[in-house]
Design a protein around this motif. Sequence first.
Motif, PDB file in Angstrom:
ATOM      1  N   TYR A 262     -87.837  21.136 -12.378  1.00 18.91           N
ATOM      2  CA  TYR A 262     -86.665  21.908 -12.422  1.00 18.91           C
ATOM      3  C   TYR A 262     -86.480  23.094 -13.433  1.00 18.91           C
ATOM      4  CZ  TYR A 262     -85.154  18.455  -9.048  1.00 18.91           C
ATOM      5  OH  TYR A 262     -84.672  17.615  -7.959  1.00 18.91           O
ATOM      6  N   THR A 284     -81.548  23.146  -9.944  1.00 18.06           N
ATOM      7  CA  THR A 284     -82.980  23.031  -9.735  1.00 18.06           C
ATOM      8  C   THR A 284     -83.680  24.119 -10.670  1.00 18.06           C
ATOM      9  OG1 THR A 284     -82.644  24.887  -8.127  1.00 18.06           O
ATOM     10  CG2 THR A 284     -82.387  22.470  -7.561  1.00 18.06           C
ATOM     11  N   LYS A 285     -83.046  25.020 -11.442  1.00 17.97           N
ATOM     12  CA  LYS A 285     -83.624  25.831 -12.380  1.00 17.97           C
ATOM     13  C   LYS A 285     -82.928  25.926 -13.652  1.00 17.97           C
ATOM     14  CE  LYS A 285     -85.284  28.658  -8.865  1.00 17.97           C
ATOM     15  NZ  LYS A 285     -85.348  30.428  -8.296  1.00 17.97           N
TER      16      LYS A 285
END
Length: 309
Positions: A262, A284-285
């Motif tokens: 991620y 997710t980032k």
Amino acid sequence: MMEEEVNYSTMVFKTGASLTKEKIEDSTIYSEVKSKAPAGPPPAPEKNEDPTIYSEIKTKAPPAATSAAPEAEGKAAACSHFPLLLACSEILCVLLLAGIIAIIYMSLLFKVQSANLSNLTAEYQRLAVEKEISDNKTQELRRERDNLNQTLEVILKFDNFPVNDYCPNKQCQPCRSGWIPFKNKCYLFYNENAPWKTWGASREYCKGKAADLVVVDDLKEQEFLSSHITYYHDDYHGYFIGLQKTANNWVWIDGHNDTLSYWMKDMSDSSVSYVLIIPGKNATKSWVKADNVFENKFICETDALLLST
């Protein structure tokens, strides 16, 4: 008027005895044969003539004796068939009686079987209820066993188990005061003021609490962590997690390689070996790389004292 044409024929009957001429003459029988004679009574003989037996032969006239013979034969045949009919009647009566007895027997047997089936059905339902109760008790006992094993495992992590932290007022709870439960785990979000800690110092602090830096297993856990961290100091500061670089591989502190990735952005600097979660980013980032001298907040994780039901 034309006279009727009459043909006479003389018939002589031989009896085997000698007859006189007068007797032969007297026994002569005249038979009047008429062809195409109109309907009507035959003419009466004259008074002067000798009494003669006239036999009028008519076409298709059956003799009287022939009509009586079939009737006699029919009666004889009927009399000969009577014992057979009587025997057949007796057989039919026996079969009918046997059929009635069989029907009564089958009816009684059906009633008995219906009663047995009802009893079996009731017994099956009773056993099914008892089995369900037994299964529920078994599951409850298994949960209690698993909870006891879990509790014992957590307790053994401590040299001195903090009873007051886990069981305030003698009511035990899954996590210590200040820790947040999630999926049979407890999480501590270190939010103290500066100075904060390096990755190594953060891990030592967690171990002092019978815990370790958090290991992210799936997206649900990642989203849970992201929802409980807050922005502080600047955009580069975040929370340390238990992911580090070992032999050019990103490995979690429990020994398995990372497969989630991620990452917020790729950093080519190979000297950095640790990971931060940056608050306020997409779950997710939200990971960035950091070195061990960079001080930040962190997240500790440990097993819950009691399993969630």
